[in-house]
Write an enzyme that holds these catalytic residues in place. Structure first.
Site, PDB file in Angstrom:
ATOM      1  CD  GLN A 231      -2.956  -1.053   2.346  1.00 12.47           C
ATOM      2  OE1 GLN A 231      -3.206  -2.080   2.942  1.00 12.47           O
ATOM      3  NE2 GLN A 231      -3.515   0.110   2.688  1.00 12.47           N
ATOM      4  NE  ARG A 378     -13.184   0.597   3.646  1.00 16.19           N
ATOM      5  CZ  ARG A 378     -13.879   0.179   2.614  1.00 16.19           C
ATOM      6  NH1 ARG A 378     -14.176  -1.078   2.490  1.00 16.19           N
ATOM      7  NH2 ARG A 378     -14.273   1.028   1.696  1.00 16.19           N
ATOM      8  CB  CYS A 379      -8.720   1.552  11.383  1.00 16.85           C
ATOM      9  SG  CYS A 379      -7.021   1.792  10.847  1.00 16.85           S
ATOM     10  CD  GLU A 752      -9.150   4.486   6.774  1.00 19.01           C
ATOM     11  OE1 GLU A 752      -8.283   3.700   7.159  1.00 19.01           O
ATOM     12  OE2 GLU A 752      -9.020   5.721   6.879  1.00 19.01           O
TER      13      GLU A 752
END
Ligand code: MCN
Ligand code: CUM
Length: 798
Positions: A231, A378-379, A752
């Site tokens: 990523q 996803r935070c 997110e």
């Protein structure tokens, strides 16, 4: 019409028809994905390529006494077996984590979690490598495992990290924020206080594609190329250079198509280093691709925050203070993926969407014999945990006061005129209109109707109870200002480079890396909007450190807030130069050239007919360039955001709870999001749908569990339950638009928000169905048995 900052105004620009801001342009990348032409790491094949299989420890805590490679080396096709000893020779035995801890690439002395990497077998094909791996004989001296942060901190717990000099316990770190004294005083003087314990359980990001790499060292060029599921290719290159001693310009990291990241692909994992190191040693390309269970068991997990929340309030529901205490399980290494100055990520934002005078938070983290944690899922850097805490606590307060939870929220919202707003823990919210989003959600959900229906069912002693859950969350994304945010020391700016070619089309290269978010489309839309070009004339490239400008990568929903800003600023630089060229072409003074956003044309002030398009200007830049300018038409921007962006939303969930089975069914699921100005509403909706599905997985199904021996009992998809289409209801999405005042195009991140915002709405709904029975909390995942026990406790079961 231009906004004051020169950016487009909210939502007014849909449909210049060129695929600019606000248009639902179909995803450019989908052509190759839906025709099976994607190019993932496992699709890469190189001449002479070898395959790597990792031998993993069956024990969670054990000393390695001996590794016998001889039988493995006899397997036909096995080329090498690497252990820590071999890596030590090349100084590649350890690697830094993102939090400055040191992790063994292959275990040197002591295994610290089940499935930790012990040896690597390199062979001519994958199956032979696997055969070889089964023949590596490792003698272990098994030690008592330490599972659970609470157990880890007991006095007589075995010490996991005896590799750290002088370390005599499993304590990892302490952290605090806010004003302890003022908060304590507020609690002493408050009319009402509420308190609740809640676990945000350990989760796994579970992308469809597992992690993998192809290392390819070319001795001729003395250059190492690593294709990997990353990523953040640039920061990974920098870390590779630091670990290996290979100069950074001799390393190329390529992140090709990535089949989902969700935070899983932010850290560096031993497998990547092993593939690269093996290629360096053997001078042949080496591929490593992990299996599903390896992905779940050994790559970073998320959450694992055991939280206590407290609220102090007045009798009529005005929140005066919030307090929280967290026990965090960090696993065997401190490898949390957070900006380095934020050991608890952005958990500070636990005051949420509310105007609260004082707050105080503390956290203690422990090492345990589990895989390194806190990677993110996803935070937005622990915002998920913070939002869960505050949104759950507001519901607890509402029940205590017997008030409507939507009303309690309304009463405490930060008001639109209070922005920019500084929170009690010192965070600067850029903009928001929380009440508007809540009102919209309440209307879409037909809230009053369901409240009546809920009452009716209670009165009629119905078999299925109704619960209505609300969450009005605030996110913080776009890390970040370089002064406060860095990864491994590198400031968290991002970048975009635009090259307009002589025939009028353009290549845009960005420092972020898409894993499914649609960047090849949305970044093209930003440039199309800002240059008056057609979106089809723009190609976006990313994920190759040899060609793309340095950027910090995609996570924390930072691509739009940071690289998106860079793309807009770079476009405007091109536009400025285009004006000089337009002046030359139109034989006018540069000051007399205007750009019209609607038509995308450059024209002489007051004479719209004397106009020229960006395509004609591009030709001019190469074929007839003004002598005052360099030839060519390109620009680059490295964008250091002045602040983060604060997207928000209100989610309302209506559930039916079966009193006989404890089963929960979704009756209605409304999500109203505000991410400022929207680039592509269709892509946003896709992001919301995906994130809500993950929120449902979190609330209802997912949990990485361990037994007392440290065996991962949730380490495959038979036991780690992901939601399928059967568990996902219809979503009703809506939006409001509150632009970010400091972002060049007024956009905030959104990737997110749904995962951050939805779990508390779902839990609030299930609790709401039982709150008349005195239930104040249900732990996630809310499986039927968990829910049934609560029903039973409340005397509501059948
Ligand atoms: N967008 C938009 N208008 C806005 C904001 C965003 O059109 N105002 C678009 C963007 O242009 C981009 C997408 O929405 O195409 C998401 O943008 P953003 O919110 O900036 O988030 P990132 O692109 O940085 O993506 C990261 C975020 C994170 S951190 C996780 S985790 C996650 C997520 O995105 N992982 C994903 N969504 C994912 N979606 C897919 N398919 N796969 C993943 O691995
Ligand atoms: Cu927090 S998971 Mo995303 O940041 O890659």
């Amino acid at each position: 019409a231009e906004a004051e900052d020169g950016g487009p105004q909210p939502e007014k620009h849909c449909g210049h028809g060129r695929g600019g801001m606000g248009e639902e342009v179909k995803r450019k990348e989908d052509q190759r994905f839906i025709t099976g032409r994607g190019n993932y790491v496992d699709d890469i094949k190189k001449p002479g390529m070898l395959h790597c299989e990792i031998v993993r420890s069956p024990h969670a805590h054990a000393r390695i006494e001996n590794i016998d490679k001889s039988r493995a080396l006899k397997v036909d096709g096995v080329v090498a077996v690497l252990t820590a000893e071999d890596l030590l020779e090349h100084d590649l035995a350890t690697m830094p984590t993102l939090m400055d801890d040191t992790q063994d690439v292959l275990v040197n002395d002591k295994v610290k979690f089940q499935s930790q990497e012990v040896a690597a077998v390199i062979a001519t094909d994958r199956y032979t490598a696997k055969d070889g791996a089964q023949k590596v004989v490792v003698d272990y001296d098994v030690l008592d495992p330490v599972i659970g942060a609470d157990k880890a901190l007991e006095d007589d717990a075995p010490v996991i990290r005896d590799d750290i000099e002088g370390k005599e316990d499993n304590h990892c770190l302490d952290w605090e924020t806010g004003d302890e004294e003022a908060t304590a005083k507020a609690f002493e003087e408050a009319d009402v206080t509420v308190k609740e314990d809640m676990l945000y359980q350990r989760l796994h990001p579970a992308p469809i594609e597992t992690c993998g790499a192809v290392g390819d060292y070319d001795p001729g060029k003395d250059k190492l190329t690593v294709h990997m599921t990353s990523q953040a290719p640039h920061i990974h290159r920098t870390l590779f250079a630091q670990v290996s001693g290979i100069p950074e310009h001799k390393i190329r990291i390529v992140s090709p198509d990535v089949g989902g990241g969700f935070g899983n692909k932010v850290p560096i994992y031993p497998g990547y280093v092993v593939a690269a190191a093996a290629s360096y040693v053997l001078e042949e390309p080496v591929k490593w691709v992990e299996e599903r269970s390896e992905n779940i068991q050994s790559t970073g997990f998320a959450r694992d925050y055991d939280m206590t929340g407290e609220i102090a309030a007045t009798e009529d529901g005005e929140i005066q203070a919030v307090r929280t205490d967290v026990l965090a399980d960090h696993g065997a290494f401190n490898a949390v993926a957070q900006p380095s100055k934020f050991p608890a990520g952005f958990f500070n934002i636990f005051t949420g969407s509310y105007d609260i005078d004082t707050a105080y938070g503390t956290l203690t983290a422990a090492y345990t014999n589990t895989a390194p944690g806190g990677v993110a899922y996803r935070c937005s850097f622990r915002v998920t945990e913070a939002v869960y805490l505050i949104e759950r606590m507001v519901k607890v307060l509402a029940d205590e006061l017997d008030m409507d939870p939507a009303e309690v929220r309304r009463k405490n919202f930060i008001q639109p005129e209070q922005f920019p707003y500084e929170s009690a823990t010192g965070w600067n919210y850029d903009s928001g209109d929380y009440e508007k989003a809540l009102d919209k959600a309440l209307e879409m959900a037909d809230y009053d109707h369901y409240r009546e229906e809920q009452q009716r069912r209670i009165e009629e002693d119905a078999d299925k109870l109704l619960g209505i859950g609300v969450s009005s969350f605030t996110e913080v994304v776009g890390a970040g200002p370089g002064q406060s945010c860095d990864i491994a020391g590198v400031e968290m700016f991002d970048s975009a480079e635009i090259r307009v070619h002589p025939t009028g089309n353009a290549t845009v290269r960005v420092g972020v890396q898409t894993q499914g978010q649609g960047h090849e489309t949305t970044f093209a839309q930003i440039v199309a909007e800002e240059l008056g070009m057609d979106v089809d004339d723009i190609t976006v490239e990313h994920g190759d450190t040899d060609t793309d400008p340095y950027g910090l990568g995609t996570y924390g929903s930072r691509s739009t807030p940071v690289a998106g800003a860079a793309a807009a600023v770079a476009s405007r630089k091109v536009r400025e130069k285009a004006k000089a060229i337009a002046a030359n072409e139109l034989e006018a003074a540069e000051e007399d050239i205007d750009w019209d956003r609607e038509s995308g044309q450059f024209h002489v002030t007051g004479a719209p007919d004397r106009s020229i398009s960006i395509t004609e200007i591009a030709a001019g830049a190469y074929m007839n360039h003004p002598k005052s300018e360099e030839p060519g038409l390109e620009a680059i921007n490295y964008y250091d955001p002045p602040e983060m962006t604060y997207p928000f939303g209100s989610y309302i969930v209506v559930v039916e709870v079966d009193r006989e089975t404890g089963e929960v069914e979704f009756e209605k699921f409304v999500a109203v999001d505000d991410c400022g100005n929207r680039i592509n509403p269709m892509i946003i909706e896709g992001q919301i749908h995906g994130g809500l599905a993950q929120g449902i997985g979190t609330a209802m199904l997912e949990h990485v569990t361990f037994d007392d021996n440290g065996n991962v009992t949730g380490g495959d998809f038979m036991n780690y339950l992901l939601p399928t289409s059967m568990e996902i209801p219809e979503f009703e999405t809506g939006h409001t638009v509150t632009p970010s005042p400091h972002h060049p195009i007024g956009a905030k991140g959104v990737g997110e928000s749904p995962t951050v915002g939805s779990p508390p709405a779902i839990v609030n709904a299930v609790v709401d169905a039982m709150s008349h029975g005195g239930i104040s909390h249900v732990e996630m995942p809310m499986t039927p048995d968990t829910v049934w026990e609560k029903l039973d406790e409340a005397g509501l079961s059948m």
